[in-house]
Write a protein that holds these residues in place. Sequence first.
Motif, PDB file in Angstrom:
ATOM      1  N   THR A   1     -14.190 -11.553  -3.778  1.00 31.01           N
ATOM      2  CA  THR A   1     -12.999 -11.692  -2.950  1.00 31.01           C
ATOM      3  C   THR A   1     -12.124 -10.458  -3.119  1.00 31.01           C
ATOM      4  OG1 THR A   1     -11.858 -12.875  -4.715  1.00 31.01           O
ATOM      5  CG2 THR A   1     -12.977 -14.212  -3.065  1.00 31.01           C
ATOM      6  N   PHE A   2     -11.380 -10.165  -2.084  1.00 28.90           N
ATOM      7  CA  PHE A   2     -10.541  -8.974  -2.069  1.00 28.90           C
ATOM      8  C   PHE A   2      -9.140  -9.341  -1.625  1.00 28.90           C
ATOM      9  CE2 PHE A   2     -14.900  -7.702  -1.312  1.00 28.90           C
ATOM     10  CZ  PHE A   2     -15.073  -6.734  -2.277  1.00 28.90           C
ATOM     11  N   MET A   3      -8.204  -8.433  -1.832  1.00 25.50           N
ATOM     12  CA  MET A   3      -6.798  -8.634  -1.480  1.00 25.50           C
ATOM     13  C   MET A   3      -6.585  -8.366   0.009  1.00 25.50           C
ATOM     14  SD  MET A   3      -5.041  -6.739  -4.758  1.00 25.50           S
ATOM     15  CE  MET A   3      -3.802  -6.095  -3.679  1.00 25.50           C
ATOM     16  N   GLY A   4      -7.092  -9.196   0.868  1.00 27.30           N
ATOM     17  CA  GLY A   4      -6.903  -9.004   2.300  1.00 27.30           C
ATOM     18  C   GLY A   4      -7.725  -7.840   2.811  1.00 27.30           C
ATOM     19  N   ALA A   5      -7.206  -7.170   3.818  1.00 28.56           N
ATOM     20  CA  ALA A   5      -7.955  -6.092   4.464  1.00 28.56           C
ATOM     21  C   ALA A   5      -8.122  -4.872   3.573  1.00 28.56           C
ATOM     22  CB  ALA A   5      -7.257  -5.686   5.760  1.00 28.56           C
ATOM     23  N   GLU A   6      -7.225  -4.698   2.637  1.00 30.05           N
ATOM     24  CA  GLU A   6      -7.314  -3.567   1.722  1.00 30.05           C
ATOM     25  C   GLU A   6      -7.811  -4.064   0.376  1.00 30.05           C
ATOM     26  OE1 GLU A   6      -7.038  -0.518   2.805  1.00 30.05           O
ATOM     27  OE2 GLU A   6      -6.482  -1.260   4.760  1.00 30.05           O
ATOM     28  N   GLY A   7      -8.389  -3.178  -0.388  1.00 25.43           N
ATOM     29  CA  GLY A   7      -9.041  -3.595  -1.612  1.00 25.43           C
ATOM     30  C   GLY A   7      -8.210  -3.539  -2.871  1.00 25.43           C
ATOM     31  N   ARG A   8      -7.148  -2.744  -2.875  1.00 22.88           N
ATOM     32  CA  ARG A   8      -6.388  -2.585  -4.110  1.00 22.88           C
ATOM     33  C   ARG A   8      -4.907  -2.471  -3.794  1.00 22.88           C
ATOM     34  NH1 ARG A   8      -8.915   2.801  -5.820  1.00 22.88           N
ATOM     35  NH2 ARG A   8      -8.260   3.065  -3.698  1.00 22.88           N
ATOM     36  N   TYR A   9      -4.110  -2.715  -4.801  1.00 19.26           N
ATOM     37  CA  TYR A   9      -2.666  -2.619  -4.647  1.00 19.26           C
ATOM     38  C   TYR A   9      -2.244  -1.236  -4.170  1.00 19.26           C
ATOM     39  CZ  TYR A   9       2.229  -2.195  -5.968  1.00 19.26           C
ATOM     40  OH  TYR A   9       3.566  -1.950  -5.957  1.00 19.26           O
ATOM     41  N   ASN A  10      -2.862  -0.175  -4.732  1.00 20.63           N
ATOM     42  CA  ASN A  10      -2.430   1.169  -4.337  1.00 20.63           C
ATOM     43  C   ASN A  10      -2.740   1.466  -2.871  1.00 20.63           C
ATOM     44  OD1 ASN A  10      -5.155   1.362  -5.290  1.00 20.63           O
ATOM     45  ND2 ASN A  10      -4.950   3.587  -5.300  1.00 20.63           N
ATOM     46  N   ASP A  11      -3.684   0.722  -2.250  1.00 17.98           N
ATOM     47  CA  ASP A  11      -3.901   0.873  -0.804  1.00 17.98           C
ATOM     48  C   ASP A  11      -2.641   0.473  -0.044  1.00 17.98           C
ATOM     49  OD1 ASP A  11      -6.528   1.668  -1.196  1.00 17.98           O
ATOM     50  OD2 ASP A  11      -7.326  -0.343  -0.902  1.00 17.98           O
ATOM     51  N   TYR A  12      -2.024  -0.622  -0.462  1.00 17.25           N
ATOM     52  CA  TYR A  12      -0.787  -1.056   0.185  1.00 17.25           C
ATOM     53  C   TYR A  12       0.332  -0.046  -0.042  1.00 17.25           C
ATOM     54  CZ  TYR A  12      -3.127  -5.470   0.990  1.00 17.25           C
ATOM     55  OH  TYR A  12      -4.005  -6.424   1.417  1.00 17.25           O
ATOM     56  N   VAL A  13       0.364   0.560  -1.217  1.00 16.36           N
ATOM     57  CA  VAL A  13       1.369   1.586  -1.496  1.00 16.36           C
ATOM     58  C   VAL A  13       1.156   2.770  -0.547  1.00 16.36           C
ATOM     59  CG1 VAL A  13       2.249   3.225  -3.207  1.00 16.36           C
ATOM     60  CG2 VAL A  13       1.715   0.865  -3.882  1.00 16.36           C
ATOM     61  N   TYR A  14      -0.083   3.220  -0.409  1.00 15.23           N
ATOM     62  CA  TYR A  14      -0.374   4.307   0.538  1.00 15.23           C
ATOM     63  C   TYR A  14       0.093   3.938   1.947  1.00 15.23           C
ATOM     64  CZ  TYR A  14      -3.234   7.722  -2.053  1.00 15.23           C
ATOM     65  OH  TYR A  14      -3.671   8.720  -2.892  1.00 15.23           O
ATOM     66  N   LEU A  15      -0.236   2.743   2.400  1.00 12.98           N
ATOM     67  CA  LEU A  15       0.138   2.329   3.754  1.00 12.98           C
ATOM     68  C   LEU A  15       1.652   2.266   3.921  1.00 12.98           C
ATOM     69  CD1 LEU A  15      -2.597  -0.377   4.392  1.00 12.98           C
ATOM     70  CD2 LEU A  15      -2.456   1.922   5.392  1.00 12.98           C
ATOM     71  N   GLN A  16       2.358   1.789   2.906  1.00 11.36           N
ATOM     72  CA  GLN A  16       3.824   1.765   2.978  1.00 11.36           C
ATOM     73  C   GLN A  16       4.386   3.187   3.017  1.00 11.36           C
ATOM     74  OE1 GLN A  16       4.991  -0.646  -0.349  1.00 11.36           O
ATOM     75  NE2 GLN A  16       4.526  -2.567   0.709  1.00 11.36           N
ATOM     76  N   MET A  17       3.791   4.087   2.245  1.00 12.73           N
ATOM     77  CA  MET A  17       4.246   5.476   2.263  1.00 12.73           C
ATOM     78  C   MET A  17       3.987   6.115   3.621  1.00 12.73           C
ATOM     79  SD  MET A  17       3.017   6.629  -1.541  1.00 12.73           S
ATOM     80  CE  MET A  17       3.585   8.321  -1.421  1.00 12.73           C
ATOM     81  N   LEU A  18       2.835   5.826   4.220  1.00  6.64           N
ATOM     82  CA  LEU A  18       2.533   6.354   5.556  1.00  6.64           C
ATOM     83  C   LEU A  18       3.559   5.848   6.565  1.00  6.64           C
ATOM     84  CD1 LEU A  18      -1.346   5.977   5.538  1.00  6.64           C
ATOM     85  CD2 LEU A  18      -0.109   8.119   5.864  1.00  6.64           C
ATOM     86  N   GLN A  19       3.857   4.564   6.506  1.00  6.08           N
ATOM     87  CA  GLN A  19       4.831   4.006   7.432  1.00  6.08           C
ATOM     88  C   GLN A  19       6.208   4.632   7.229  1.00  6.08           C
ATOM     89  OE1 GLN A  19       5.132  -0.270   7.469  1.00  6.08           O
ATOM     90  NE2 GLN A  19       6.890  -0.246   8.825  1.00  6.08           N
TER      91      GLN A  19
END
Length: 176
Positions: free
Chosen positions: A13-31
Amino acid sequence: MIVDGEEMILRPTFMGAEGRYNDYVYLQMLQREWERPAPDFEVFSHFADSERPSARAALVLLFWGYFETRIERLHRTAMRTLPPRVLNNQLRRYSGIGSRLYDLYKIFFDTNYFDDLRAHGHAAVADLLKDIHERRNEFAHGKPQAINDATVTALVENLQAEHEAWIAVYNARVRP
């Protein structure tokens, strides 16, 4: 896994569409970079048009860092049955993103990442990523104007398509 004394087989199982917490950090930084107010970027206004990088070039550089972590995750996950010392040796030997997209990818999957995207119906994404890779390299080696507004716009307009292409290749290589 054993639940209430009963053995159960669970799929990864994975954390939704992204695999790791730092993926969400990258996406927030991009936004955040995309939504930054325009006056923050006037620092390049004195450059000639042909010499000026996009005011939002950092968005492309952030994306590329994010992309590199996903390529490493693809290699690590798809080759998780290899002894860790073998996989780590290969990742050290092929440490640059270019060698991972072409050489290591060919060793593991008998193709390169861009041709794999094309084979899974994502030729436009393959072309965009190749272009971003080349422009990011030019930026890093003394030509910051290589990341222009058209590059930034193309990336932003195709983030969803890039994500869908990533998922298609990831699923094909990790869950054959």
